[in-house]
Design a protein around this motif. Structure first.
Motif, mmCIF file in Angstrom:
data_model
loop_
_atom_site.group_PDB
_atom_site.id
_atom_site.type_symbol
_atom_site.label_atom_id
_atom_site.label_comp_id
_atom_site.label_asym_id
_atom_site.label_seq_id
_atom_site.Cartn_x
_atom_site.Cartn_y
_atom_site.Cartn_z
ATOM 1 N N ARG A 44 7.940 3.199 10.505
ATOM 2 C CA ARG A 44 8.364 2.781 11.851
ATOM 3 C C ARG A 44 9.769 2.196 11.740
ATOM 4 N N ASP B 260 -7.849 -1.631 5.985
ATOM 5 C CA ASP B 260 -8.804 -1.338 7.043
ATOM 6 C C ASP B 260 -10.246 -1.529 6.528
ATOM 7 N N GLU C 64 -8.686 1.699 -3.819
ATOM 8 C CA GLU C 64 -9.425 2.214 -2.665
ATOM 9 C C GLU C 64 -8.445 3.028 -1.857
ATOM 10 N N TYR D 122 5.528 -0.508 2.949
ATOM 11 C CA TYR D 122 4.626 0.475 2.329
ATOM 12 C C TYR D 122 5.439 1.250 1.290
ATOM 13 N N GLY E 92 -11.657 0.708 3.625
ATOM 14 C CA GLY E 92 -11.095 0.300 2.329
ATOM 15 C C GLY E 92 -11.740 -0.984 1.827
ATOM 16 N N VAL F 87 -6.875 6.717 7.926
ATOM 17 C CA VAL F 87 -6.898 5.899 9.137
ATOM 18 C C VAL F 87 -6.024 6.588 10.185
ATOM 19 N N TYR G 163 -4.056 5.915 3.554
ATOM 20 C CA TYR G 163 -3.572 4.603 3.136
ATOM 21 C C TYR G 163 -4.322 4.254 1.858
ATOM 22 N N SER H 231 0.825 -1.218 0.000
ATOM 23 C CA SER H 231 0.000 0.000 0.000
ATOM 24 C C SER H 231 0.855 1.262 0.000
ATOM 25 N N ARG I 185 -7.860 3.783 19.079
ATOM 26 C CA ARG I 185 -8.080 2.462 18.481
ATOM 27 C C ARG I 185 -9.065 1.631 19.305
HETATM 28 P P1 5GP Z 1 -0.448 0.571 10.230
HETATM 29 O O1 5GP Z 1 -0.214 2.041 10.314
HETATM 30 O O2 5GP Z 1 -0.540 -0.065 11.600
HETATM 31 O O3 5GP Z 1 0.545 -0.124 9.341
HETATM 32 O O4 5GP Z 1 -1.876 0.359 9.545
HETATM 33 C C1 5GP Z 1 -2.999 1.001 10.066
HETATM 34 C C2 5GP Z 1 -4.240 0.445 9.407
HETATM 35 O O5 5GP Z 1 -4.249 0.786 8.005
HETATM 36 C C3 5GP Z 1 -4.327 -1.085 9.479
HETATM 37 O O6 5GP Z 1 -5.663 -1.402 9.828
HETATM 38 C C4 5GP Z 1 -4.019 -1.505 8.058
HETATM 39 O O7 5GP Z 1 -4.654 -2.731 7.718
HETATM 40 C C5 5GP Z 1 -4.613 -0.356 7.261
HETATM 41 N N1 5GP Z 1 -4.101 -0.301 5.898
HETATM 42 C C6 5GP Z 1 -2.872 -0.633 5.446
HETATM 43 N N2 5GP Z 1 -2.784 -0.449 4.118
HETATM 44 C C7 5GP Z 1 -4.005 -0.006 3.712
HETATM 45 C C8 5GP Z 1 -4.561 0.355 2.442
HETATM 46 O O8 5GP Z 1 -3.943 0.288 1.387
HETATM 47 N N3 5GP Z 1 -5.845 0.781 2.438
HETATM 48 C C9 5GP Z 1 -6.593 0.868 3.577
HETATM 49 N N4 5GP Z 1 -7.851 1.268 3.439
HETATM 50 N N5 5GP Z 1 -6.106 0.533 4.773
HETATM 51 C C10 5GP Z 1 -4.833 0.112 4.850
#
Ligand code: 5GP
Length: 213
Positions: free
Chosen positions: A48, A107, A76, A57, A110, A80, A85, A41, A152
């Motif tokens: 991090r 998430d 999509e 990512y 999406g 978040v 994302y 994504s 969260r």
């Molecule tokens: P994190 O910041 O912990 O890596 O991700 C935060 C949230 O964003 C997680 O619920 C993850 O599944 C969601 N997420 C990661 N990539 C995407 C994306 O491409 N699209 C959407 N809609 N959510 C994403």
């Protein structure tokens, strides 16, 4: 679901409240299914420690993501916890059209967008055994600030109700078991008539050819 005339990959969408363990399950799934395509994504959040651009990512600025949205390059996208994302469209479509299965770990917002565009996808909702367990996992993960953890947890209970929009609910009590359940789902999904109808066309074509000979 329309009947396909050629083999097409399965779009597997895995989501659920954060802390439910979808990341760990998805990593295990990828280990077990080396051929499974995985969509990296784009995000505007900061990397991090240990995260690599293009692997975990594609790290982008808000402007870059907005340009991608305007050019319809994302299948999509969602905001978040204050960051964008999104799923790059072309990569996913190319893999599916080449007959490869693709995993999206995204998430709930999406996943619901994908469902509108791709009702033929397989939508799996991962849940924790309990909300206490969810809270314990988010704290143990130690990657989020107190403020983010509180946000969260506050949204987790209401997020659970979105399970009704999905095809399958998987309780993540033991990661290995949860991943194996998704493998079983994928096995069954591959045999759906809508995905295998091309076999009937092939058999009929062979029969016609045999009749001609
Ligand atoms: P994190 O910041 O912990 O890596 O991700 C935060 C949230 O964003 C997680 O619920 C993850 O599944 C969601 N997420 C990661 N990539 C995407 C994306 O491409 N699209 C959407 N809609 N959510 C994403």
């Amino acid at each position: 679901m329309e009947k396909t005339v050629k083999p097409q990959g399965v779009l597997l969408v895995v989501s659920g409240p954060s802390g439910a363990g979808k990341g760990t399950i998805c990593q295990l799934l990828r280990d077990k299914l080396p051929d499974l395509g995985y969509s990296v994504s784009v995000t505007t959040r900061q990397p991090r420690v240990g995260e690599v651009d293009g692997v975990n990512y594609f790290f982008k600025t808000v402007e870059q993501v907005k340009e991608m949205i305007a050019a319809d390059e994302l299948l999509e996208y969602a905001e978040v916890y204050g960051n964008y994302y999104g799923t790059p469209r072309q990569y996913v479509m190319d893999l599916l059209n080449a007959g490869k299965d693709v995993l999206l770990e995204i998430d709930i917002q999406g996943a619901l967008q994908i469902k509108q565009r791709f009702p033929e996808g397989v939508f799996v909702f991962i849940v924790p055994p309990s909300l206490d367990e969810l809270s314990a996992r988010i704290y143990k993960r130690g990657t989020d600030s107190e403020d983010v953890i509180k946000r969260r947890m506050a949204s987790a209970a209401s997020e659970l109700t979105y399970a009704a929009e999905y095809d399958y609910i998987i309780v993540n009590d033991i990661v290995e078991k949860a991943a194996n359940k998704i493998l079983t789902i994928m096995d069954a999904e591959r045999y759906r008539v809508a995905r295998t109808y091309f076999i009937i066309d092939k058999i009929c074509k062979n029969k016609k050819n045999a009749d001609k000979e």
